[in-house]
Design an enzyme around this catalytic site. Structure first.
Site, PDB file in Angstrom:
ATOM      1  N   TRP A 160       0.816  -1.214   0.000  1.00  0.00           N
ATOM      2  CA  TRP A 160       0.000   0.000   0.000  1.00  0.00           C
ATOM      3  C   TRP A 160       0.843   1.254   0.000  1.00  0.00           C
ATOM      4  O   TRP A 160       0.496   2.243  -0.662  1.00  0.00           O
ATOM      5  CB  TRP A 160      -0.989  -0.018   1.160  1.00  0.00           C
ATOM      6  CG  TRP A 160      -2.036  -1.072   0.943  1.00  0.00           C
ATOM      7  CD1 TRP A 160      -2.197  -2.243   1.616  1.00  0.00           C
ATOM      8  CD2 TRP A 160      -3.035  -1.076  -0.096  1.00  0.00           C
ATOM      9  NE1 TRP A 160      -3.243  -2.966   1.085  1.00  0.00           N
ATOM     10  CE2 TRP A 160      -3.773  -2.276   0.037  1.00  0.00           C
ATOM     11  CE3 TRP A 160      -3.379  -0.177  -1.113  1.00  0.00           C
ATOM     12  CZ2 TRP A 160      -4.832  -2.603  -0.820  1.00  0.00           C
ATOM     13  CZ3 TRP A 160      -4.434  -0.493  -1.960  1.00  0.00           C
ATOM     14  CH2 TRP A 160      -5.137  -1.699  -1.805  1.00  0.00           C
TER      15      TRP A 160
ATOM     16  N   ASP B 100      -1.316   6.986   6.313  1.00  0.00           N
ATOM     17  CA  ASP B 100      -2.432   6.121   5.935  1.00  0.00           C
ATOM     18  C   ASP B 100      -2.702   5.200   7.113  1.00  0.00           C
ATOM     19  O   ASP B 100      -1.925   4.299   7.404  1.00  0.00           O
ATOM     20  CB  ASP B 100      -2.062   5.322   4.683  1.00  0.00           C
ATOM     21  CG  ASP B 100      -3.155   4.365   4.230  1.00  0.00           C
ATOM     22  OD1 ASP B 100      -4.186   4.240   4.922  1.00  0.00           O
ATOM     23  OD2 ASP B 100      -2.965   3.728   3.175  1.00  0.00           O
TER      24      ASP B 100
ATOM     25  N   LYS C 243     -12.528  -1.042   7.350  1.00  0.00           N
ATOM     26  CA  LYS C 243     -11.799  -1.943   8.244  1.00  0.00           C
ATOM     27  C   LYS C 243     -12.198  -1.702   9.707  1.00  0.00           C
ATOM     28  O   LYS C 243     -12.731  -2.584  10.358  1.00  0.00           O
ATOM     29  CB  LYS C 243     -10.294  -1.785   8.024  1.00  0.00           C
ATOM     30  CG  LYS C 243      -9.905  -2.070   6.565  1.00  0.00           C
ATOM     31  CD  LYS C 243      -8.457  -1.818   6.279  1.00  0.00           C
ATOM     32  CE  LYS C 243      -8.148  -1.871   4.790  1.00  0.00           C
ATOM     33  NZ  LYS C 243      -8.354  -3.189   4.181  1.00  0.00           N
TER      34      LYS C 243
END
Length: 361
Positions: free
Chosen positions: A103, A173, A197
């Site tokens: 990511w 992030d 999430k």
């Protein structure tokens, strides 16, 4: 009510059963209004109250300082990979990025479309199984910001420390670990997190940005991607993801009932220590990540014989232990144990792993 499975999906992830039950009760008739939240005008008094309460609760949970804006946007965390440099990286400037997995690499690749990116540190030398110590970082002297992913969902690598980047804004992030343990928001310039999430359902991304970072967008930045426009319009420059925002608000209420972020941190610590402890004491299962970098939220593990992977997954599925297959890029297994996946799910998984090892080990 039918029995709920134990969902270990990395995202979209498990939601608290209590939240789903309340959403079900309010589905057709929200508080006597005779319509669903999904059918409401986002400009209505009823929806404005929903949105404002969600923001207040999130601010309370994270102790967000008054000089930060909280934005409820669309496009997911991946859209932020472009939105961040368009808002924070000057045309001729440089931004520092730390590469700790898939990511963060995606964020780097996207940011490179908009300017000069310095990869200040990379976990590649450690096969993405550890995080480089800050002494190894090569930070720019004039970076517009420093970007990192606090938790890599695929590799199962997480920062257990916060880097010192001086006065440079730290952009993080937190898609997969926000609200899972306490943080000091004032240490960050910008935090962003896809909802699916630990916040709510997909379709929403939360951005917490320090006010002095607003108004820096490039002239070519699309209006819809301009943080100041979003902040000035209460995240409603256009129609927002109303139902995802509403459900996220219900999750925030649930988190407060669980003792807030501190309460979740204690529960999450217990869960991860129990699962990693079991894996480490088994000759049949293994986790390759350096102990200091192990994720609290995403626990990858391998069987001693990968030929047994299919049988393991089939047996798990039959027992209501769902979505344990590892990401296709790394293989093996992965148990995502976000806030809504309780200690009982971890115990059920360990019981099954114990049984499978006895039968096949």
């Amino acid at each position: 009510m039918s029995k709920r499975a134990h969902n270990f999906c990395a995202g979209p992830a498990a939601l608290p059963t209590a939240v789903l039950e309340r959403a079900r009760a309010e589905m057709l008739d929200y508080q006597g209004r005779g319509l669903s939240v999904m059918e409401m005008s986002h400009r209505s008094d009823e929806y404005t109250a929903i949105a404002e309460k969600a923001e207040r609760d999130l601010r309370e949970l994270l102790a967000v300082p008054d000089n930060y804006k909280v934005l409820f946007l669309q496009g997911g965390a991946s859209q932020q990979f472009a939105e961040i440099p368009l808002n924070l990286l000057p045309e001729n400037g440089v931004a520092d990025y730390v590469d700790t997995g898939i990511w963060s690499r995606k964020a780097i690749e996207e940011a490179q479309r908009y300017g000069r990116i310095n990869v200040a540190a990379s976990a590649k030398a450690y096969d993405y199984q550890a995080i480089p110590a800050q002494a190894e970082w090569q930070l720019s002297h004039d970076a517009a910001y420093v970007h990192l992913a606090s938790n890599e969902t695929i590799g199962g690598v997480q920062f257990d420390w916060l880097p010192d980047v001086g006065d440079v804004p730290l952009v993080v992030d937190m898609s997969s670990d926000i609200l899972s343990r306490t943080i000091d928001v004032s240490r960050y310039g910008l935090i962003y997190a896809g909802a699916q999430k630990n916040i709510g359902p997909s379709g929403l991304v939360v951005v917490i940005v320090r006010e002095d970072l607003l108004g820096r967008a490039r002239s070519a930045c699309p209006t819809m991607l301009n943080y100041k426009v979003s902040a000035d319009n209460g995240s409603m420059y256009n129609t927002p993801a109303t139902y995802s925002w509403y459900l996220s608000g219900l999750v925030f209420e649930w988190l407060k009932e669980q003792g807030g972020v501190a309460g979740m941190e204690a529960r999450n610590r217990q869960k991860k220590e129990r699962l990693y402890g079991f894996i480490d004491n088994s000759a049949f299962y293994s986790n390759p990540i350096a102990p200091s970098a192990r994720s609290w939220m995403n626990v990858p593990f391998r069987l001693a014989d990968e030929r047994l992977d299919k049988a393991f997954l089939e047996g798990a599925d039959a027992r209501g232990l769902l979505n344990l297959k590892g990401h296709r890029s790394v293989g093996g297994m992965r148990a995502s144990i976000y806030n809504a996946t309780g200690p009982e799910a971890v115990e059920a998984l360990i019981d099954y792993m114990t049984e499978f090892e006895k039968e096949r080990g």
